[in-house]
Design a protein around this motif. Structure first.
Motif, mmCIF file in Angstrom:
data_model
loop_
_atom_site.group_PDB
_atom_site.id
_atom_site.type_symbol
_atom_site.label_atom_id
_atom_site.label_comp_id
_atom_site.label_asym_id
_atom_site.label_seq_id
_atom_site.Cartn_x
_atom_site.Cartn_y
_atom_site.Cartn_z
ATOM 1 N N TRP A 189 0.831 -1.201 0.000
ATOM 2 C CA TRP A 189 0.000 0.000 0.000
ATOM 3 C C TRP A 189 0.870 1.258 0.000
ATOM 4 C CZ3 TRP A 189 -4.589 1.850 -1.036
ATOM 5 C CH2 TRP A 189 -4.964 3.098 -0.523
ATOM 6 N N ARG A 190 1.936 1.223 0.802
ATOM 7 C CA ARG A 190 2.805 2.403 0.927
ATOM 8 C C ARG A 190 3.723 2.610 -0.275
ATOM 9 N NH1 ARG A 190 4.797 1.100 7.031
ATOM 10 N NH2 ARG A 190 2.946 1.867 8.123
ATOM 11 N N THR A 191 4.141 1.509 -0.905
ATOM 12 C CA THR A 191 5.189 1.623 -1.937
ATOM 13 C C THR A 191 4.739 1.188 -3.326
ATOM 14 O OG1 THR A 191 6.039 -0.603 -1.489
ATOM 15 C CG2 THR A 191 6.982 1.227 -0.195
ATOM 16 N N ALA A 192 3.462 1.069 -3.562
ATOM 17 C CA ALA A 192 2.980 0.609 -4.872
ATOM 18 C C ALA A 192 3.509 1.474 -6.009
ATOM 19 C CB ALA A 192 1.454 0.573 -4.885
ATOM 20 N N GLY A 193 3.764 2.747 -5.733
ATOM 21 C CA GLY A 193 4.294 3.637 -6.762
ATOM 22 C C GLY A 193 5.688 3.273 -7.227
ATOM 23 N N ARG A 194 6.380 2.450 -6.487
ATOM 24 C CA ARG A 194 7.742 2.033 -6.872
ATOM 25 C C ARG A 194 7.739 0.902 -7.902
ATOM 26 N NH1 ARG A 194 10.442 1.723 -0.907
ATOM 27 N NH2 ARG A 194 10.173 3.918 -0.379
ATOM 28 N N PHE A 195 6.581 0.271 -8.091
ATOM 29 C CA PHE A 195 6.517 -0.817 -9.058
ATOM 30 C C PHE A 195 6.819 -0.281 -10.446
ATOM 31 C CE2 PHE A 195 3.858 -2.932 -12.298
ATOM 32 C CZ PHE A 195 4.583 -4.099 -12.392
ATOM 33 N N ASP A 196 7.702 -0.985 -11.152
ATOM 34 C CA ASP A 196 8.077 -0.607 -12.516
ATOM 35 C C ASP A 196 7.862 -1.817 -13.411
ATOM 36 O OD1 ASP A 196 9.229 0.292 -14.857
ATOM 37 O OD2 ASP A 196 11.234 0.594 -14.009
ATOM 38 N N ALA A 197 6.842 -1.731 -14.264
ATOM 39 C CA ALA A 197 6.499 -2.850 -15.147
ATOM 40 C C ALA A 197 7.633 -3.196 -16.100
ATOM 41 C CB ALA A 197 5.226 -2.524 -15.935
ATOM 42 N N ALA A 198 8.512 -2.250 -16.370
ATOM 43 C CA ALA A 198 9.640 -2.505 -17.274
ATOM 44 C C ALA A 198 10.662 -3.443 -16.633
ATOM 45 C CB ALA A 198 10.310 -1.192 -17.671
ATOM 46 N N ARG A 199 10.642 -3.543 -15.312
ATOM 47 C CA ARG A 199 11.627 -4.374 -14.608
ATOM 48 C C ARG A 199 11.113 -5.761 -14.279
ATOM 49 N NH1 ARG A 199 14.253 -1.411 -9.809
ATOM 50 N NH2 ARG A 199 15.763 -3.060 -10.124
ATOM 51 N N GLY A 200 9.819 -6.009 -14.455
ATOM 52 C CA GLY A 200 9.276 -7.330 -14.159
ATOM 53 C C GLY A 200 7.780 -7.267 -13.957
ATOM 54 N N SER A 201 7.206 -8.432 -13.740
ATOM 55 C CA SER A 201 5.753 -8.506 -13.576
ATOM 56 C C SER A 201 5.338 -8.021 -12.194
ATOM 57 C CB SER A 201 5.263 -9.932 -13.800
ATOM 58 O OG SER A 201 5.576 -10.739 -12.680
ATOM 59 N N ALA A 202 4.084 -7.640 -12.098
ATOM 60 C CA ALA A 202 3.536 -7.165 -10.828
ATOM 61 C C ALA A 202 3.549 -8.286 -9.790
ATOM 62 C CB ALA A 202 2.122 -6.635 -11.039
ATOM 63 N N VAL A 203 3.196 -9.485 -10.218
ATOM 64 C CA VAL A 203 3.185 -10.614 -9.282
ATOM 65 C C VAL A 203 4.596 -10.891 -8.769
ATOM 66 C CG1 VAL A 203 2.717 -13.086 -9.044
ATOM 67 C CG2 VAL A 203 1.104 -11.631 -10.274
ATOM 68 N N SER A 204 5.587 -10.807 -9.640
ATOM 69 C CA SER A 204 6.975 -11.011 -9.205
ATOM 70 C C SER A 204 7.375 -9.947 -8.190
ATOM 71 C CB SER A 204 7.934 -10.949 -10.398
ATOM 72 O OG SER A 204 7.711 -12.030 -11.255
ATOM 73 N N TRP A 205 6.946 -8.723 -8.416
ATOM 74 C CA TRP A 205 7.262 -7.635 -7.485
ATOM 75 C C TRP A 205 6.638 -7.909 -6.124
ATOM 76 C CZ3 TRP A 205 4.529 -3.513 -5.113
ATOM 77 C CH2 TRP A 205 5.325 -2.476 -4.613
ATOM 78 N N LEU A 206 5.367 -8.313 -6.135
ATOM 79 C CA LEU A 206 4.673 -8.638 -4.876
ATOM 80 C C LEU A 206 5.362 -9.793 -4.154
ATOM 81 C CD1 LEU A 206 0.944 -8.598 -6.066
ATOM 82 C CD2 LEU A 206 2.081 -6.870 -4.680
ATOM 83 N N MET A 207 5.688 -10.824 -4.899
ATOM 84 C CA MET A 207 6.300 -12.011 -4.296
ATOM 85 C C MET A 207 7.706 -11.694 -3.765
ATOM 86 S SD MET A 207 3.884 -14.147 -4.456
ATOM 87 C CE MET A 207 4.343 -15.854 -4.367
ATOM 88 N N THR A 208 8.412 -10.815 -4.447
ATOM 89 C CA THR A 208 9.740 -10.416 -3.975
ATOM 90 C C THR A 208 9.626 -9.668 -2.652
ATOM 91 O OG1 THR A 208 10.621 -10.320 -6.216
ATOM 92 C CG2 THR A 208 11.811 -9.077 -4.536
ATOM 93 N N LEU A 209 8.662 -8.750 -2.564
ATOM 94 C CA LEU A 209 8.441 -8.048 -1.295
ATOM 95 C C LEU A 209 8.119 -9.039 -0.181
ATOM 96 C CD1 LEU A 209 6.285 -4.934 -2.277
ATOM 97 C CD2 LEU A 209 8.635 -4.941 -1.468
ATOM 98 N N ALA A 210 7.234 -9.976 -0.471
ATOM 99 C CA ALA A 210 6.831 -10.968 0.534
ATOM 100 C C ALA A 210 8.023 -11.829 0.942
ATOM 101 C CB ALA A 210 5.705 -11.836 -0.007
ATOM 102 N N HIS A 211 8.799 -12.255 -0.036
ATOM 103 C CA HIS A 211 9.961 -13.095 0.245
ATOM 104 C C HIS A 211 10.943 -12.357 1.156
ATOM 105 C CE1 HIS A 211 13.875 -15.031 -0.548
ATOM 106 N NE2 HIS A 211 13.152 -16.131 -0.587
ATOM 107 N N ARG A 212 11.224 -11.110 0.838
ATOM 108 C CA ARG A 212 12.157 -10.324 1.656
ATOM 109 C C ARG A 212 11.653 -10.173 3.088
ATOM 110 N NH1 ARG A 212 13.392 -5.751 -2.863
ATOM 111 N NH2 ARG A 212 14.886 -6.968 -4.068
#
Length: 186
Positions: free
Chosen positions: A57-80
């Protein structure tokens, strides 16, 4: 109309609570499953999943579709977040264990400790006398003189391998003699 995960993230970045709710509904089972596999504790997994979505919710603006999929971004955050929790829990457990051990130590009897140390020192000196002159000299330079193996080889004018061999064989013999004499070695 069905939105993609990337579109939901973009809307979330703009503050759209409904988009965030849909994003959560569509991705929470996968995110929670990943977190649970890493953390292995259901209660902590729930907390980490909640923290992950708060971060989304706080950092959704940091998502960059050019760097990868949205699901990968979410899963990376969760993994970290999950890995951070595991590390934090492990560090806490280590601290607790160290504190417990320190609390459990009994006050030592200094007289008994002194006698034991003197006895151990005498046993080591006697065992050193049982070594060959070459082994004793190499060990004394290394352990009592504080020299490296390379320095020992230079001081004794012998090849490095020979210096290492003398130290190693001398230590093995010391251990055998000390164990045979009833002194515990580490």
């Amino acid at each position: 109309m069905r939105s993609t995960c990337a579109e939901l993230l973009q809307a979330t970045a703009a503050g759209d609570e409904a988009a965030f709710s849909r994003l959560y509904d569509e991705t929470a089972p996968r995110v929670h499953g990943l977190v649970l596999r890493i953390v292995r504790d259901p209660a902590q997994s729930d907390e980490v999943t909640q923290e992950t979505y708060l971060d989304i919710w706080r950092t959704a603006g940091r998502f960059d579709a050019a760097r990868g999929s949205a699901v990968s971004w979410l899963m990376t955050l969760a993994h970290r977040k999950a890995v951070d929790r595991v590390r934090s829990t492990a560090a806490s457990t280590r601290r607790d264990t160290v504190e417990f051990r320190q609390e459990q130590r009994e006050p030592s009897d200094q007289t008994a400790d002194t006698v034991h140390a003197a006895s151990r020192d005498r046993a080591v000196r006697d065992a050193l006398l049982e070594l060959t002159a070459e082994q004793r000299q190499a060990i004394e330079l290394s352990y009592f003189g504080g020299h490296t193996h390379l320095e020992v080889s230079r001081l004794l004018e012998i090849p490095l391998g020979t210096a290492k061999s003398r130290i190693r064989s001398g230590l093995l013999r010391l251990r055998e003699d000390l164990v045979a004499g009833g002194l515990e070695t580490a």
